[in-house]
Design an enzyme around this catalytic site. Structure first.
Site, PDB file in Angstrom:
ATOM      1  CB  VAL A  82      -0.958   0.008   1.208  1.00 39.77           C
ATOM      2  CG1 VAL A  82      -1.791   1.285   1.228  1.00 39.77           C
ATOM      3  CG2 VAL A  82      -1.856  -1.228   1.182  1.00 39.77           C
ATOM      4  CE  LYS A  83       4.305   5.172  -4.938  1.00 40.65           C
ATOM      5  NZ  LYS A  83       4.310   5.306  -6.403  1.00 40.65           N
ATOM      6  CG  LEU A  84       0.065   4.557   3.080  1.00 36.00           C
ATOM      7  CD1 LEU A  84       0.505   4.173   4.496  1.00 36.00           C
ATOM      8  CD2 LEU A  84      -1.451   4.755   3.023  1.00 36.00           C
TER       9      LEU A  84
END
Ligand code: E4P
Length: 214
Positions: A82-84
């Site tokens: 998951v890219k945040l």
């Protein structure tokens, strides 16, 4: 150093995968917008080709929204990361997801202290953007060097994923600076195997062989 492809194009993913050196893929909202396809569907397709980490970016900017999107992204495939964004809400989401065993990639990192904080929150990857710092007259590579120093000082396990790589010189200097991973467009990966003397040498070998043996 691991090499990821920075693209949402399935053709690019297949081409990089066929080279046998692809360790992972990063995507972002701009890259997916260029493709004009459903994000979840494309991520599933990419994960079908590349079994390494595939970064899926959230669009929300608030903690609750990020957590909701993360829950959807991780259902796509076991190799989704998951890219945040490297913001305060992104930091909170990073910690909450790390506590659940979800791997994260903290993107849009432009200063060493962002990298320090996200490592403390358990980020799997941090993405310092080299090219965009160079674009505004700063030295992007210096950011890679300083994050490396800080992480080594404290034995921090977050991987430095050098991003916003525009040319092979960036990639070379990331390797020298000790980045764990570099994410590159396909043309940069392909350019690593290009040299005019290789082409000229090959041409001469073949011409000499043909002259002697027909
Ligand atoms: C990384 O994850 C980003 O998708 C990317 O490297 C951004 O690169 P750009 O600055 O060339 O858009």
């Amino acid at each position: 150093m691991e090499i990821y492809l920075d693209s949402a194009s399935l053709d690019d993913v297949k081409a990089a995968h066929d080279l046998g050196i692809l360790d992972g893929v990063t995507t972002n909202p701009t890259l997916i917008a260029k493709e004009k396809v459903d994000y979840a569907k494309r991520l599933a397709e990419i994960c079908g080709v590349c079994k390494g980490p595939v970064s899926a970016e959230v669009i929300s900017t608030d903690f609750a929204g990020m957590m909701r999107e993360a829950a959807d992204h991780v259902k796509i495939a076991p190799n989704i990361v998951v890219k945040l964004p490297s913001t305060l809400d992104g930091l909170k989401a990073c910690k909450a997801l790390a506590d659940k065993g979800v791997r994260t990639n903290l993107t849009l990192c432009f200063q060493t202290l962002q990298a320090l904080m996200v490592a403390k929150a358990g980020a799997f990857l941090v993405s310092p953007f080299i090219g965009r710092l160079d674009d505004v007259g700063e030295d992007g590579m210096e950011l890679i060097r300083t994050i490396r120093t800080v992480y080594d000082n404290y034995g921090m396990k977050t991987k430095i994923l050098a991003a916003s790589i525009r040319h092979t010189n960036h990639l070379l200097h990331c390797a020298i600076a000790g980045a764990d991973v570099a994410t590159c467009p396909l043309n940069v990966i392909q350019a690593c195997m290009k040299h005019p003397l290789t082409d000229a040498g090959l041409e001469r070998f073949l011409a000499d062989y043909k002259k002697a043996f027909g």
